[in-house]
Scaffold this motif. Structure first.
Motif, mmCIF file in Angstrom:
data_model
loop_
_atom_site.group_PDB
_atom_site.id
_atom_site.type_symbol
_atom_site.label_atom_id
_atom_site.label_comp_id
_atom_site.label_asym_id
_atom_site.label_seq_id
_atom_site.Cartn_x
_atom_site.Cartn_y
_atom_site.Cartn_z
ATOM 1 N N ALA A 84 54.351 28.649 71.530
ATOM 2 C CA ALA A 84 53.926 28.048 70.269
ATOM 3 C C ALA A 84 53.962 26.534 70.351
ATOM 4 O O ALA A 84 53.041 25.850 69.861
ATOM 5 N N MET A 85 54.981 25.979 70.979
ATOM 6 C CA MET A 85 55.089 24.522 71.083
ATOM 7 C C MET A 85 54.076 23.970 72.078
ATOM 8 O O MET A 85 53.519 22.880 71.874
ATOM 9 N N ASP A 86 53.807 24.710 73.141
ATOM 10 C CA ASP A 86 52.784 24.265 74.093
ATOM 11 C C ASP A 86 51.406 24.236 73.445
ATOM 12 O O ASP A 86 50.602 23.321 73.708
ATOM 13 N N GLU A 87 51.129 25.219 72.598
ATOM 14 C CA GLU A 87 49.832 25.249 71.920
ATOM 15 C C GLU A 87 49.647 24.058 71.004
ATOM 16 O O GLU A 87 48.518 23.621 70.740
ATOM 17 N N LEU A 88 50.758 23.512 70.501
ATOM 18 C CA LEU A 88 50.684 22.331 69.630
ATOM 19 C C LEU A 88 50.807 21.032 70.414
ATOM 20 O O LEU A 88 50.783 19.951 69.823
ATOM 21 N N GLY A 89 50.967 21.122 71.718
ATOM 22 C CA GLY A 89 51.063 19.923 72.546
ATOM 23 C C GLY A 89 52.421 19.252 72.512
ATOM 24 O O GLY A 89 52.529 18.059 72.790
ATOM 25 N N ILE A 90 53.464 20.000 72.183
ATOM 26 C CA ILE A 90 54.814 19.434 72.114
ATOM 27 C C ILE A 90 55.553 19.815 73.393
ATOM 28 O O ILE A 90 55.787 20.993 73.657
ATOM 29 N N ASP A 91 55.913 18.822 74.179
ATOM 30 C CA ASP A 91 56.582 19.097 75.452
ATOM 31 C C ASP A 91 57.887 18.331 75.616
ATOM 32 O O ASP A 91 58.480 18.322 76.697
ATOM 33 N N ASP A 92 58.357 17.661 74.554
ATOM 34 C CA ASP A 92 59.568 16.846 74.662
ATOM 35 C C ASP A 92 60.743 17.452 73.901
ATOM 36 O O ASP A 92 61.721 16.767 73.619
ATOM 37 N N ILE A 93 60.652 18.726 73.557
ATOM 38 C CA ILE A 93 61.737 19.412 72.850
ATOM 39 C C ILE A 93 62.157 20.623 73.682
ATOM 40 O O ILE A 93 61.328 21.465 74.028
ATOM 41 N N ALA A 94 63.421 20.694 74.022
ATOM 42 C CA ALA A 94 63.931 21.783 74.852
ATOM 43 C C ALA A 94 64.063 23.065 74.024
ATOM 44 O O ALA A 94 64.289 23.023 72.816
ATOM 45 N N VAL A 95 63.915 24.200 74.708
ATOM 46 C CA VAL A 95 64.012 25.506 74.064
ATOM 47 C C VAL A 95 64.949 26.382 74.892
ATOM 48 O O VAL A 95 64.902 26.369 76.130
ATOM 49 N N CYS A 96 65.799 27.152 74.205
ATOM 50 C CA CYS A 96 66.628 28.148 74.878
ATOM 51 C C CYS A 96 66.862 29.308 73.921
ATOM 52 O O CYS A 96 66.583 29.204 72.722
ATOM 53 N N GLY A 97 67.336 30.416 74.449
ATOM 54 C CA GLY A 97 67.613 31.590 73.626
ATOM 55 C C GLY A 97 69.005 32.127 73.904
ATOM 56 O O GLY A 97 69.521 32.006 75.015
ATOM 57 N N LEU A 98 69.599 32.716 72.868
ATOM 58 C CA LEU A 98 70.919 33.313 73.005
ATOM 59 C C LEU A 98 70.889 34.649 72.292
ATOM 60 O O LEU A 98 70.795 34.713 71.063
ATOM 61 N N ALA A 99 70.917 35.733 73.055
ATOM 62 C CA ALA A 99 70.827 37.066 72.468
ATOM 63 C C ALA A 99 72.146 37.448 71.818
ATOM 64 O O ALA A 99 73.217 37.005 72.236
ATOM 65 N N LYS A 100 72.065 38.279 70.789
ATOM 66 C CA LYS A 100 73.265 38.723 70.076
ATOM 67 C C LYS A 100 74.207 39.422 71.042
ATOM 68 O O LYS A 100 73.809 40.237 71.847
ATOM 69 N N ARG A 101 75.480 39.077 70.923
ATOM 70 C CA ARG A 101 76.567 39.685 71.687
ATOM 71 C C ARG A 101 76.464 39.419 73.191
ATOM 72 O O ARG A 101 77.193 40.006 73.984
ATOM 73 N N LEU A 102 75.528 38.550 73.595
ATOM 74 C CA LEU A 102 75.404 38.214 75.012
ATOM 75 C C LEU A 102 75.972 36.827 75.252
ATOM 76 O O LEU A 102 76.047 35.998 74.366
ATOM 77 N N GLU A 103 76.322 36.590 76.495
ATOM 78 C CA GLU A 103 76.859 35.285 76.856
ATOM 79 C C GLU A 103 75.884 34.521 77.748
ATOM 80 O O GLU A 103 76.229 33.462 78.249
ATOM 81 N N GLU A 104 74.682 35.071 77.965
ATOM 82 C CA GLU A 104 73.709 34.399 78.814
ATOM 83 C C GLU A 104 72.767 33.551 77.964
ATOM 84 O O GLU A 104 72.353 33.963 76.886
ATOM 85 N N VAL A 105 72.458 32.386 78.463
ATOM 86 C CA VAL A 105 71.516 31.473 77.811
ATOM 87 C C VAL A 105 70.202 31.550 78.582
ATOM 88 O O VAL A 105 70.173 31.318 79.798
ATOM 89 N N TRP A 106 69.110 31.872 77.878
ATOM 90 C CA TRP A 106 67.813 32.051 78.519
ATOM 91 C C TRP A 106 66.953 30.813 78.346
ATOM 92 O O TRP A 106 66.876 30.247 77.260
ATOM 93 N N LEU A 107 66.301 30.420 79.425
ATOM 94 C CA LEU A 107 65.380 29.278 79.408
ATOM 95 C C LEU A 107 63.965 29.767 79.687
ATOM 96 O O LEU A 107 63.770 30.781 80.371
ATOM 97 N N PRO A 108 62.953 29.066 79.167
ATOM 98 C CA PRO A 108 61.561 29.514 79.367
ATOM 99 C C PRO A 108 61.196 29.568 80.845
ATOM 100 O O PRO A 108 61.490 28.638 81.616
ATOM 101 N N GLY A 109 60.586 30.668 81.245
ATOM 102 C CA GLY A 109 60.080 30.801 82.597
ATOM 103 C C GLY A 109 61.103 31.180 83.644
ATOM 104 O O GLY A 109 60.742 31.406 84.802
ATOM 105 N N ASP A 110 62.378 31.250 83.290
ATOM 106 C CA ASP A 110 63.411 31.594 84.269
ATOM 107 C C ASP A 110 63.640 33.102 84.273
ATOM 108 O O ASP A 110 63.721 33.728 83.211
#
Length: 691
Positions: free
Chosen positions: A526-552
């Motif tokens: 969604a951010m790439d479609e708007l041309g925004i590339d200077d804001i970092a994104v990560c995800g944290l699933a419920k009850r998980l301790e892993e942090v997910w990064l785009p494309g990894d």
């Protein structure tokens, strides 16, 4: 990350008997200790498909490199050995309670020739009688000061005692009658020890015996006309009663019991213990722990019992222990407690009466302790700074993310799909910046698509606000900034006319989404479609301790004790809470909707007046326009509109009394006993703005 199959024991190697097992990592450090009624069945649970394991259990078995076990004859022996090994190895994946403070105890050194009463902290010593713990040391000193009138036991240090014996002069307490002065042989060692025993008996709850004895002595002194002695005994009785008043009776029949309560969330747990002796609360203490393993409330209670009584014997283990949930199985724990005490111990959940009421009080203390612990941890500036630095290092950011936004999707089986946006600035919640979204682009349940829509809408608004500031124009097309008469630049576009910041004027340095790789990919797209590339994104699933990064393909694993991970979890949990509350509000509004909601210009006040006048929607439907006009505030035109709206709406199905089969005349849930309209559902969420 190890593959559990590489160190899985061969079939038949694991015995089918009680025992204790240890998981070790590649450096031979013990990382987890557990006990089992059947080692074979328990260990088999760790070597199933990783996808079926709890996230924390999966993290443990992939960190481990070997497993070993020790067979014992009974479950009680397994419990004892587990406690010993946890103390010895301090494994990282076991629940370990930590005191939120070093609690002071009232101690009587019965292992000395002349026992001494004093305040003690830290590890307990053999031969010393302990009472407490107390919340404050001054509370112990106040109690001791009152009791020394009746039980003048030595309180001085060894140096002061020896100096008094050398000079033949007692200290000040000896002169004012608050010490029996064994240092100068006013009493013998045996007489002084009897005083210390009586002091301990009084502290254990045997108070009435001494009160009655002193009252009898006072009456005898008065009969013998020894009025000064009678007055002194009267004052002693008053001192004892005053000391007793400091601990009000909470349980009848001079009950000796410990009450243990647990307050927990997905990440941490707080335990509170009230020590009741002689029916009075004699001490209180509390612990907090990180939940680094998959664990039930009963298991938390079991660990608390191990830590509380692991080194206690005799009367230090009470006859009765009240808990919020029983360990499974409960028999070995109960037998172990009985072994520590030397007699039977009742371990149970209070069901009614004074004990249940007191347990509710202990539970409130546990909940408050957990909230206070989280508040202290979140409000500490040094801790927050370290958390932001750890996040920046883990996610390879150029600087610490001073503004973090987190998004979560919430729905009920695909209905009332909503989203939340919470904002943390400098590690603290900025609740005035929270926002709520309704999913408008499609119907049904699709968290990934919903996340894409919400991120798109939020940052489209950000770009629109950014364009208004003139940041995208340059050269001769640049707008001349507006200035006031003093030449100050105004109207930057970042604030409204009243000075408040616009809804989406400020960009975050980090966007956190509640979810794993699919949600992270949707947000990044969604951010790439708007041309925004200077804001970092990560995800944290419920009850998980892993942090997910785009494309990894693999997640970033932060240490379980990391303050950065704790901050991300707190942000995620707050977004989840805010989304849930909004979704419940929408659902409750839908459930309590009425045909009157479709009448334009008809507010809540006039709706209530109509329902109060007619008593129910059924009677309102059958009313004529003239009858509707009789309601104060309802004109004829409005009455006609109401009649049309009610005629178009299908009447609700009649209510049926399930006990008798009788059809009720009135529509259920429309009027209360007082004549006021009845509504159901959660109260409306006031914080945040809907977008």
């Amino acid at each position: 990350m190890a593959d559990p199959s590489s160190y899985r024991p061969k079939p038949g190697e694991i015995p089918d008997s009680p025992g204790v097992y240890r998981f070790r990592d590649e450096h031979r450090r013990v990382i987890y200790v557990g006990k089992a009624k059947s080692l074979r069945q328990r260990l088999a649970n760790y070597f199933q498909d990783l996808a079926g394991l709890h996230p924390r259990t999966r993290s443990m078995v992939t960190t481990a490199a070997s497993v070993e076990w020790t067979v014992v004859s009974t479950e009680v022996e397994a419990l004892q050995l587990e406690y010993s090994w946890i103390k010895e190895y301090d494994p990282r994946f076991n629940v370990k309670y930590r005191d939120d403070k070093s609690y002071p105890y009232l101690a009587v050194t019965m292992n000395e020739e002349y026992p001494r009463v004093q305040v003690m902290r830290g590890h307990k010593k053999k031969g010393v009688r302990y009472f407490g713990p107390y919340a404050h040391a001054w509370a112990i000193r106040d109690t001791v000061d009152l009791l020394l009138r009746v039980f003048p036991v030595r309180t001085c240090s060894a140096g002061v005692f020896k100096n008094a014996a050398r000079t033949g002069r007692p200290c000040l307490l000896g002169y004012i009658g608050k010490c029996s002065a064994p240092c100068v042989d006013r009493v013998s060692a045996e007489e002084h020890r009897e005083l210390a025993d009586e002091f301990c008996d009084f502290m254990t709850g045997r108070t009435n015996t001494y009160i009655r004895r002193l009252e009898k002595q006072m009456a005898e002194a008065a009969d013998d006309m020894e009025y000064e002695r009678a007055a002194r005994l009267r004052d002693d009785i008053g001192a004892l009663k005053k000391a007793m008043e400091k601990n009000a009776v909470v349980l009848a029949d001079a009950t000796d019991a410990d009450l243990i309560a647990v307050a927990e969330d997905e990440l941490e747990a707080a335990v509170q213990i009230f020590h009741v002796r002689g029916g009075r609360v004699r001490g209180q203490r509390g612990w907090v722990t990180d939940k680094v393993e998959e664990i039930t409330t009963g298991a938390l209670v079991e660990h608390a019992l191990q830590q509380l009584y692991g080194e206690e014997t005799g009367d230090a283990v009470p006859k009765e222990v009240l808990v919020p949930a029983l360990p499974d199985p409960v028999e070995p724990v109960q037998e172990w407690l009985a072994g520590r005490r030397g007699s039977g111990v009742s371990l149970r959940i209070p069901q009614r009466g004074d004990k249940k009421a007191l347990m509710e009080t202990v539970q409130r203390n546990a909940q408050q302790a957990l909230v206070l612990h989280k508040t202290k941890r979140a409000s500490d500036l040094t801790t927050r700074s370290r958390a932001l630095e750890e996040i920046a290092d883990a996610l390879d950011l150029d600087s610490a993310p001073l503004r973090i936004e987190c998004y979560d999707i919430s729905h009920l089986q695909g209905d009332d799909v909503v989203a939340s946006m919470v904002v943390f600035e400098d590690g603290l919640a900025r609740k005035s910046e929270y926002r709520r979204f309704q999913i408008k682009g499609f119907a049904g349940q699709d968290d990934v698509r919903s996340m894409h829509e919400v991120i798109t809408r939020r940052f489209r608004r950000y770009l629109a606000e950014k364009e208004k500031t003139g940041e995208w124009t340059d050269g001769e097309n640049a707008e001349t900034p507006e200035t006031d008469r003093n030449g100050e630049i105004v109207g930057t576009g970042l604030t409204e006319d009243d000075g408040r910041p616009k809804k989406f004027a400020y960009p975050p340095q980090l966007v956190v989404v509640d979810g794993g790789a699919p949600q992270v990919a949707a947000a990044r797209r969604a951010m790439d479609e708007l041309g925004i590339d200077d804001i970092a994104v990560c995800g944290l699933a419920k009850r998980l301790e892993e942090v997910w990064l785009p494309g990894d393909d693999d997640p970033v694993v932060l240490p379980r004790t990391s303050e950065g991970l704790y901050l991300l979890q707190r942000v995620r949990d707050e977004a989840h809470r805010f989304a849930i509350s909004y979704q419940r509000t929408k659902r409750s509004k839908r459930f309590r909707s009425s045909p009157l909601d479709d009448v334009p210009g008809l507010g809540d006040t006039r709706k209530q007046a109509l329902l109060k006048h007619f008593g129910s929607l059924k009677k309102l439907r059958s009313a004529t326009i003239d009858q509707i006009c009789e309601v104060p505030g309802i004109g004829r035109k409005t009455a006609e509109t109401i009649a049309v709206a009610l005629a178009r709406s299908a009447p609700a199905a009649p209510a049926v009394n399930t006990a008798t089969g009788e059809i009720m005349e009135e529509e259920p849930g429309t009027m209360g006993s007082s004549g006021e309209p009845v509504t159901t559902g959660a109260p409306d969420e006031r914080r945040g703005q809907e977008t």
